[in-house]
Each structure stands twice: as structure tokens, then as C-alpha cells.
Write an enzyme that holds these catalytic residues in place. Sequence first.
Site, short mmCIF file in Angstrom:
data_model
loop_
_atom_site.label_atom_id
_atom_site.label_comp_id
_atom_site.label_asym_id
_atom_site.label_seq_id
_atom_site.Cartn_x
_atom_site.Cartn_y
_atom_site.Cartn_z
N HIS A 89 0.58 -1.00 0.21
CA HIS A 89 0.11 -0.06 -0.19
C HIS A 89 0.75 1.20 -0.63
O HIS A 89 1.91 1.15 0.37
CB HIS A 89 -1.25 0.05 0.86
N SER A 144 -6.45 3.53 -5.38
CA SER A 144 -5.70 4.57 -4.35
C SER A 144 -6.03 6.50 -4.96
O SER A 144 -6.06 6.58 -3.85
CB SER A 144 -4.43 3.80 -4.51
N PHE A 161 0.90 3.58 7.30
CA PHE A 161 -0.24 4.19 7.83
C PHE A 161 -1.44 3.23 6.58
O PHE A 161 -1.11 3.98 5.71
CB PHE A 161 -0.63 4.97 7.90
N ALA A 197 -8.02 7.57 -6.28
CA ALA A 197 -9.59 7.70 -6.06
C ALA A 197 -9.96 8.03 -5.13
O ALA A 197 -11.04 8.55 -4.17
CB ALA A 197 -10.85 7.38 -7.00
#
Length: 469
Positions: free
Chosen positions: A369, A386, A421, A388
Site C-alpha cells: 500500500h 488508490s 499507515f 480515487a
Amino acid sequence: MLRYPRDMTGYGPNPPDPRWPGGAKIAVQIVLNYEEGGENCLLHGDPASEAFLSEVTGAAPWEGERHWNMESVYEYGARAGFWRLHRLLAGLPVTVFGVATALARAPEQVAAMRDAGWEIASHGLKWIEHRGMPEAEERAQMAEAIRLHRAVVGDRPRGWYTGRTSMNTVRLAAEEGGFAYVADSYADDLPYWLRTGGRDQLIVPYTLDANDMRFAVPAGFGAGDQFETYLKDSFDALYAEGLEGAPKMLSIGLHCRLAGRPGRIMGLKRALDHMRAQDGVWFATRLAIAEHWAATHPPVDWRRPSEMNLDEFVAAFGGIFEHSPWIAERAHAMEMGPMHDTARGVHAALARAFREASEDARLGVLRAHPDLAGKLASARRLTAESAAEQASAGLDALTDAERARFAALNEAYTAKFGFPFIIAVRDHDKPGILAAFERRLEQDRETEFAEACAQVERIAELRLTEKFG
């Protein structure tokens, strides 16, 4: 690849609005089973007498012998019970499930059915057990039932219900191709489409509970008022759901030799009087319901996830978990079925594959991520999903001060936990994201690893919900 054919989800928590004619809150469908003269009997070429659904307590087949008492119970249904029910149901739309050989032995009753405008559907060639019957034999009997029905009634049946089915029955009826509906299911309160026999077959489910057959089984109805109460309660529950915006269908099953008895018919009469006294009740034949449903909710031709091959499945869902197509690959290898053909169904399979993976594998997903509002975002190198998602919370339009704050938080978080995160940004606004960032920085690694994994699953759920529309 394991595939489970049963659909354990159906319409789920949000069944479709059937949009019954006139805005009705409930559809009531009355079935009269006409089986008398089609039951197991040596006179019909069967090896033993009938033993099912009669007044004869503990009945068992008499091999090679006629059973006078059993035969006369069935004769009562044709001679007396039918006419009592015919008088009671006059003026109501009724569907007859007619056994073809029974109809052939009932010219007066068939004429009365037709004069009343009742639908006469097929109940098979004979009222016998089809369990274990060779497929070729069952197919041949189905064809003969249709032929005989046409000859006796004047036109072919548009509906089919075997009742004492084999595992092939519904598929064979679909393959036959001429039925507007098949009723061999008890799986729902609404019609539904089933892909079987090479076509989308409409199923209009029947009932074994709001059914007078329970007068002839252990722990069933003992008196007419019990049947009355059960029918009223069934109606009231479904009628209330209709008033709340979720109309349903109530099927009522009757048999000439059971409900046609004088000690039972008054309970049925009182129940029907109760239903007729309410507003917004659509009494309809099964064929009328089927035709309405087909016009209002036609089948949708789409590629179901449970039917996709591996390449198709990975192409469709490999990006749901960020840069981790292996999750889709593992999910595809699991047992899947019609219940996985929804957003939640696919999510359940993907999440299970993710949860069953090793900690190192899940850590790899976390590390796949991007940082929130980080360098990849600035360089416009995020995946479309991601990008959007981050834009939905305004993370693509930060002030210099906000960008600096996110950079500092990202650096501190990654240094402490070893992965970026992760949060389902569509569930939060910018202040909420910053508050969660600061809160979660204070957690220990085990707690935060679990929360990050939960957020990954939530992001996947939101992506699938959007994908399925």
C-alpha cells in the site's frame, strides 16, 4: 477448483420489489394438487400400493397387492373433496398441479377446472417417487406427461411441479424448454432465476408448511383451526413485510383428499375470508405470477464470479487487495458457489485467503500500500483505485502545512511499525484520518498490525461494493 452448487444467499438482506400489479402488498397463490388416480396402484402398473399423504396411519407400500382402504381414500378426493374445494374456491384464481394420468381419469373435474378459468400445470405423469429413477426414464416420463396433458386438457402445461423429485428434475424441466416456471423448490418467498439446463429457468417456489399435507404427517395439523391459524399467521407476517416495502408471495398447498374433508375445509374458508378482507392482496395463478416476474425482473446475463476461470477471476479481482493478485488466485481455488456471486461473497472469499496467509504474506500486502499523501501520490503513480480513494478525502489537494504534517506522520509510523499507515479513507474525512493516524501511532505493533489488516479488508470491501454497483 471447488464449486458448491447450492445458493445459500438468494436475495440476501435486500430482496427486490416484485412490483405486484396494483401496488399489492402480497401475492397469494393457491395450489390444488390433483393426484387421485395417478398414485401408486397395481391397476396403474406399479409394483405396490400407495403409502403417502392419506388418512391411513402408518401406511406402508403393499408389494404386489392392492390396498382397498388406500384406494378409497384417494377416491374420496376425486369424488367428494374436489367438488367441496371447487365450490369454496369459485371466483379465485387457482393453479392445479395435475398429475397427467389422474387428469385423464377425471373428465368432469378437468371440465370444472377449465370452466373456472383455473391454470392447470403439470404434476408429472404419475404421483410416484422419482428418487433414484434413471435420468433417461425421468426425461421420457416428463415428455409423456406433457403429451398426455395436452391431449386431456387441450393445451400444454406452462408450469411444472414433480414434488417427489430426483436431483435431475429441475434441470430436466429446464432442458425441456417450454415451462414458464418450475415450482420444485421451497427456497424463497419470491420467484428467482436459476441457471440450469443451459438456460435461465424461472423458479416460483412452492411450500410444504402452508400446506394441508401436514394433516397426514407426524407433528402436523390435527384440526382445521390449526391450519387456519398457520395460514393466517403466514399471511399476516408477509402482509406486514409488504406494508414495510418488501412484498412477498404466499403459497398455499391443498389436496382434494385432505383439505377437501368437511372437518378441515372450514378452517381453510376462515383463513381465506381473512385474506380477502385486507386491502392490497393479489390473488393470482402461478402462471400469472411467473409472467409478471419475467416481465418485471427478467434474467440478467452476466459472468458470475463463481463461474470464472482463474485468469478471468484474477483479471477481475486481482487488484482488489493492493498489488496482491495471489489473494485472488488462492480465493479462486477455494470452495465457491452462487453465494459468492455478490460483492460480499467475493469479499468473503478474498478476505479468507488473506486471513489464512502467513504473517509475512500479509505483511507484504500491507507494504504494497502507498503512503497517504506521500511521494507516489505527488508523482501521480498511485493505482486508479488508490488515487480515487485518496481524492475522496481531499488528500490530493493538501496545503503545504498539511502535506508536511502527513509526511512527518508517515515517517514516524513506518519507522515504528515497518509498513505504511493504512486506512479506508472513504470512511473518513481529512480531520478524522489525522486523528486516527495519531491514535494508532501510540499502539503496540501487534495491535496495529491487526488494525492495519482490518483496514485492508475494509478497503477491499468498499472497492468491491463500488465494482458491483
